[in-house]
Design a protein around this motif. Sequence first.
Motif, mmCIF file in Angstrom:
data_model
loop_
_atom_site.group_PDB
_atom_site.id
_atom_site.type_symbol
_atom_site.label_atom_id
_atom_site.label_comp_id
_atom_site.label_asym_id
_atom_site.label_seq_id
_atom_site.Cartn_x
_atom_site.Cartn_y
_atom_site.Cartn_z
ATOM 1 N N UNK A 59 53.822 -53.630 6.903
ATOM 2 C CA UNK A 59 52.662 -54.209 7.747
ATOM 3 C C UNK A 59 53.254 -55.235 8.762
ATOM 4 N N UNK A 60 52.545 -55.344 9.935
ATOM 5 C CA UNK A 60 52.991 -56.298 11.056
ATOM 6 C C UNK A 60 51.492 -57.059 11.323
ATOM 7 N N UNK A 61 51.545 -58.304 11.269
ATOM 8 C CA UNK A 61 50.282 -59.064 11.740
ATOM 9 C C UNK A 61 50.954 -59.837 13.009
ATOM 10 N N UNK A 62 49.906 -59.746 14.067
ATOM 11 C CA UNK A 62 50.107 -60.183 15.052
ATOM 12 C C UNK A 62 48.979 -61.254 15.518
ATOM 13 N N UNK A 63 49.212 -62.489 16.234
ATOM 14 C CA UNK A 63 48.225 -63.335 16.828
ATOM 15 C C UNK A 63 49.043 -64.092 17.927
ATOM 16 N N UNK A 64 48.289 -64.883 18.741
ATOM 17 C CA UNK A 64 49.212 -65.469 19.987
ATOM 18 C C UNK A 64 50.075 -66.524 19.371
ATOM 19 N N UNK A 69 55.921 -59.935 9.568
ATOM 20 C CA UNK A 69 56.288 -58.793 9.065
ATOM 21 C C UNK A 69 56.584 -58.632 7.778
ATOM 22 N N UNK A 70 56.025 -57.488 7.150
ATOM 23 C CA UNK A 70 56.172 -57.223 5.915
ATOM 24 C C UNK A 70 56.805 -55.880 5.530
ATOM 25 N N UNK A 89 49.894 -61.208 2.553
ATOM 26 C CA UNK A 89 49.630 -61.883 3.744
ATOM 27 C C UNK A 89 48.435 -62.806 3.650
ATOM 28 N N UNK A 90 47.162 -62.262 2.785
ATOM 29 C CA UNK A 90 46.106 -63.276 2.774
ATOM 30 C C UNK A 90 46.471 -64.626 1.922
ATOM 31 N N UNK A 140 60.212 -58.116 1.439
ATOM 32 C CA UNK A 140 60.838 -58.744 2.547
ATOM 33 C C UNK A 140 59.746 -59.186 3.442
ATOM 34 N N UNK A 141 60.093 -60.391 3.773
ATOM 35 C CA UNK A 141 58.891 -61.236 4.604
ATOM 36 C C UNK A 141 59.708 -61.660 5.942
ATOM 37 N N UNK A 142 59.110 -61.634 7.078
ATOM 38 C CA UNK A 142 59.685 -62.315 8.202
ATOM 39 C C UNK A 142 58.415 -62.911 9.089
ATOM 40 N N UNK A 143 58.609 -64.190 9.660
ATOM 41 C CA UNK A 143 57.626 -64.834 10.432
ATOM 42 C C UNK A 143 58.036 -65.401 11.742
ATOM 43 N N UNK A 144 57.598 -65.337 12.782
ATOM 44 C CA UNK A 144 57.879 -66.012 13.932
ATOM 45 C C UNK A 144 56.746 -66.969 14.295
ATOM 46 N N UNK A 145 56.906 -68.231 14.192
ATOM 47 C CA UNK A 145 55.786 -69.278 14.553
ATOM 48 C C UNK A 145 56.548 -70.530 15.219
#
Length: 385
Positions: A59-64, A69-70, A89-90, A140-145
């Motif tokens: 899955x890929x979750x996006x917001x501004x 990414x999972x 993700x929750x 595997x988890x990735x995040x950009x923030x």
Amino acid sequence: MLRWCAKPLERCLGRRGGGGGGGGGGDGLLWHSDLKPHASGDYSIAVVQANSCLEDQSQVFTSPSATYVGVYDGHGGPEASRFVNKHLFPYLHKFALEQGGLSPDVIKKAFSATEDEFVRLVKQAFPVQPQIASVGSCCLFGAIADDTLYVANLGDSRAVLGRRVVNGKKNAATAERLSTDHNVAAEEVRKEVKALDPDDSHIVMYCRGVWRIKGIIQVSRSIGDVYLKKPEFYRDPIFRQFGNAIPLRRPVMTAEPSIIVRKIKPQDLFLIFASDGLWEQLSDEAAVDIVYNSPRTGIAKKLVRAALQEAAKKREMRYSDIKKIAKGVRRHFHDDITVVVIYLDHQKNSSNTRLGNCSIENTTAPVDIFSLNSVEPKEPLLPTT
């Protein structure tokens, strides 16, 4: 990110299976979503099914303000990877909201909560479904923030960064591995597993051509695999009816993720998140070269096809032949393969404008690609309540 996730969780996670297209050019076991926007670029996702029941979930979750990414590579069945796909993700959103943003501690808490909840459900289902204790998933988890990249993993799925380098007068891209493969094929991981059980000289065994923990499993960290973590399961007479007794003195696997945190740099071009089905066929550098030298649209699908071509080549087959092989049988030629490519454009303002008003979205690959493209009944899921 928090002001977006303060809305109801259903909106924060968006619609499951959003976008994409099936079929994959005549391959009914391939699904892809060619190109979608996220806060700092575009992303692409593709999945090919080899097992009778798809064990990869993603899955890929996006917001501004954030991109998640999972990639979850199941083993022993699909239940653990499907569970992680629904719950990780929750938990990340919940703990990030409580603690004021994403952090390694938030990620660890989310992984731990997901593991604990899955163990609880395994205990609930065990009397009627004892084999559920042997189901697990790499995670595997990735995040950009806030221009910061987080990568966390259990198992041997892998995150690789494509980074610009100057080679003479020409620009090129080099591969930088961001995750740790928790696989006992690596001597360092074998030492780690032996340290968990120092008085068992057979804790890691070489069998069927590879190193395995107790001759059973190659990965040393996961969600699930409860029988290798909780003595009451592998000692239970009900469980022993479904497999050999395993002489373990203590847990031999963990759910403690490896985590890296780094600022995104101007030379960082893109990220590849993929299950080990891709990396069994392509090196880190080969995958980065394909992404760097190819058009963006359909790039994840292109990586999957490159891996399939390598798998076919090893068997002296044509790519067109391997596409015709049925699920289940195809597992003898390659694994389930999941690929997510995240481009890093370093143009936050223009990207946010491009995202527009419908900026919160969760793209989830199909639970089972064959079932998506046929009328076959869907596989039963582990109860979630």
